[in-house]
Design an enzyme around this catalytic site. Structure first.
Site, PDB file in Angstrom:
ATOM      1  N   TYR A 137      30.599   0.745  23.913  1.00  0.00           N
ATOM      2  CA  TYR A 137      31.685   0.272  24.406  1.00  0.00           C
ATOM      3  C   TYR A 137      31.162  -0.123  26.468  1.00  0.00           C
ATOM      4  O   TYR A 137      30.517   1.074  26.231  1.00  0.00           O
ATOM      5  CB  TYR A 137      32.601   1.140  24.586  1.00  0.00           C
ATOM      6  N   GLU A 142      35.361  -6.393  29.602  1.00  0.00           N
ATOM      7  CA  GLU A 142      35.542  -5.035  28.850  1.00  0.00           C
ATOM      8  C   GLU A 142      34.613  -5.476  27.711  1.00  0.00           C
ATOM      9  O   GLU A 142      35.520  -6.650  27.431  1.00  0.00           O
ATOM     10  CB  GLU A 142      36.806  -4.445  28.586  1.00  0.00           C
TER      11      GLU A 142
END
Ligand code: GDP
Ligand code: MN
Length: 397
Positions: free
Chosen positions: A118, A206
């Site tokens: 991530y 993101e």
């Protein structure tokens, strides 16, 4: 401004960030053509078909599917295009899918297992610095990671006067447990990603997941990119990426007439001047047992025309059972606003079909109250905050 995954990837790619390659398609036939073209470019025989909507969690809602041949590409794209995709991030009705991204399959087998990480880039408001937030736990939603295994989330803050430094990129690669080729690839990825963030004037990146492929390449498989509206004048090409089909139609309309409106789920419409007072008013509505249906800041000039526009916007939402007008007359006199409300009300005829509670405070508040009370319209007036709350409660019950 939010943009689609395929547009976010275009921006990343333009700054040298490696991405999972893909081509956007509006129909099943276009998807098949896109798949053929990708096979020529990349050699892949398998493709992922990804719904393009402004919401995450598409995989969980059935909006991301693997196709192992052209027949499957056609079938899957045909099913996804036109569907109402419901994900943990959409409302219960879901979002209509108008297009799909046909992407190369990058989870191919090889020497190592593919691994997901991530990574996001955003502003840390408490330190006033950009930071890179990252985790070994990619692919799952980061809120869950933050709750269950917070020690697996790392951050790297960037000093704006020197930018991202080499040792910081290496620390990120190290903390992600990488070595050899993958380590070098990750430092390049992170540097390019941060450059892209700064140069594109984004407010959020993101990338979930960032993938380490079986042959140690690092790439962005997903891309949520939010651009800073206030910098769009510098990026005419990005401004064109806006897809108003993804936005709330009432919010789009409000923007056109210069009203600051955000749609919410509740039953009490609000019309307020000033963002701070608008927030306090929403609290007040909650205390009175209601739920705000919207945030609406009419700004400094609450004249009849603006008030009417605001009423019309609020009433487009059929969940609205009452409207609370809360205006502080500092620069604008309360009696002016009251006259504006009375005029707008008369102008709109039967269009107003819910009770209205008006609280005016400030210069000439008493004159304003009298004006409203004498108007003979279905408008309840109040001067004190609590009085207004009680009236809201009264009309709701
Ligand atoms: P999201 O669900 O909206 O976050 O969409 P993502 O783009 O993150 O895709 C969801 C999931 O699909 C990823 O976490 C991957 O596990 C999977 N996925 C994405 N691309 C590929 C691919 O090329 N091959 C395979 N097998 N799975 C993929
Ligand atoms: Mn994702």
């Amino acid at each position: 401004m939010n943009i689609h995954e395929y547009q976010g990837k275009e921006i990343l790619n333009s700054f040298g960030v490696r991405i999972q390659r893909g081509i956007v398609a509006q129909t099943a036939q276009e998807a098949v053509n896109a798949a053929k073209e990708l096979t020529e470019q990349t050699g892949t025989g398998w493709h992922v078909i990804k719904a393009q909507v402004h919401a995450g969690g598409r995989g969980k809602g059935g909006g991301v599917k693997l196709a192992k041949n052209l027949k499957e590409v056609e079938e899957i794209a045909g099913n996804i295009i036109g569907m109402n995709l419901v994900t943990p991030q959409t409302s219960a009705e879901g979002k209509k899918v108008h297009q799909v991204l046909v992407a190369e399959d990058v989870y191919y087998p090889g020497d190592n297992e593919p691994e997901e990480y991530y990574m996001s880039v955003l502003l840390n408001r408490s330190t006033g610095r950009n930071m890179i937030m990252y985790s070994t736990e990619g692919g799952m939603d980061i809120e869950t990671v933050a709750e269950e295994t917070p020690h697996l989330i790392f951050t790297e803050e960037i000093d704006p006067s020197v930018g991202l430094l080499g040792f910081q990129a290496r620390r990120i690669a190290f903390n992600l447990g990488l070595s050899g080729t993958a380590f070098k690839e990750m430092t390049k990825f992170v540097s390019a990603l941060y450059t892209a963030f700064e140069k594109s004037d984004s407010s959020l990146f993101e990338i979930n997941p960032v993938l380490k492929t079986s042959d140690d390449k690092i790439m962005a498989v997903d891309a949520k990119v939010t651009l800073d509206d206030n910098a769009l004048f510098r990026h005419k090409d990005y401004a064109e990426m806006r897809d108003i089909r993804e936005e709330n139609p009432t919010e789009v309309e409000a923007k056109k007439v210069g009203l600051n409106y955000v749609a919410l789920d509740g039953n009490v419409g609000c019309m307020v001047n000033g963002a701070g007072l608008a927030m306090a008013t929403m609290d007040l509505i909650k205390q009175a047992g209601g739920e705000p249906a919207n945030f609406l800041d009419v700004g400094g000039t609450a004249d009849a025309k603006r008030v009417e526009e605001a009423f019309r916007l609020i009433l487009k939402d059929d969940k609205v059972e009452a409207i609370l007008v809360n205006i502080f007359g500092g620069i604008v006199r309360c009696d002016r606003v009251a006259q504006g409300i009375v005029d707008a009300y008369k102008n709109m005829g039967d269009a107003i079909n819910v009770p209205i509670i008006v609280r005016l405070q400030g210069t000439n508040a008493d004159v304003a109250k009298k004006l409203i009370d004498d108007s003979g319209l279905g408008v309840h007036s109040a001067v004190q905050f609590q009085e207004a709350a009680d009236k809201v409660q009264e009309v709701l019950s």
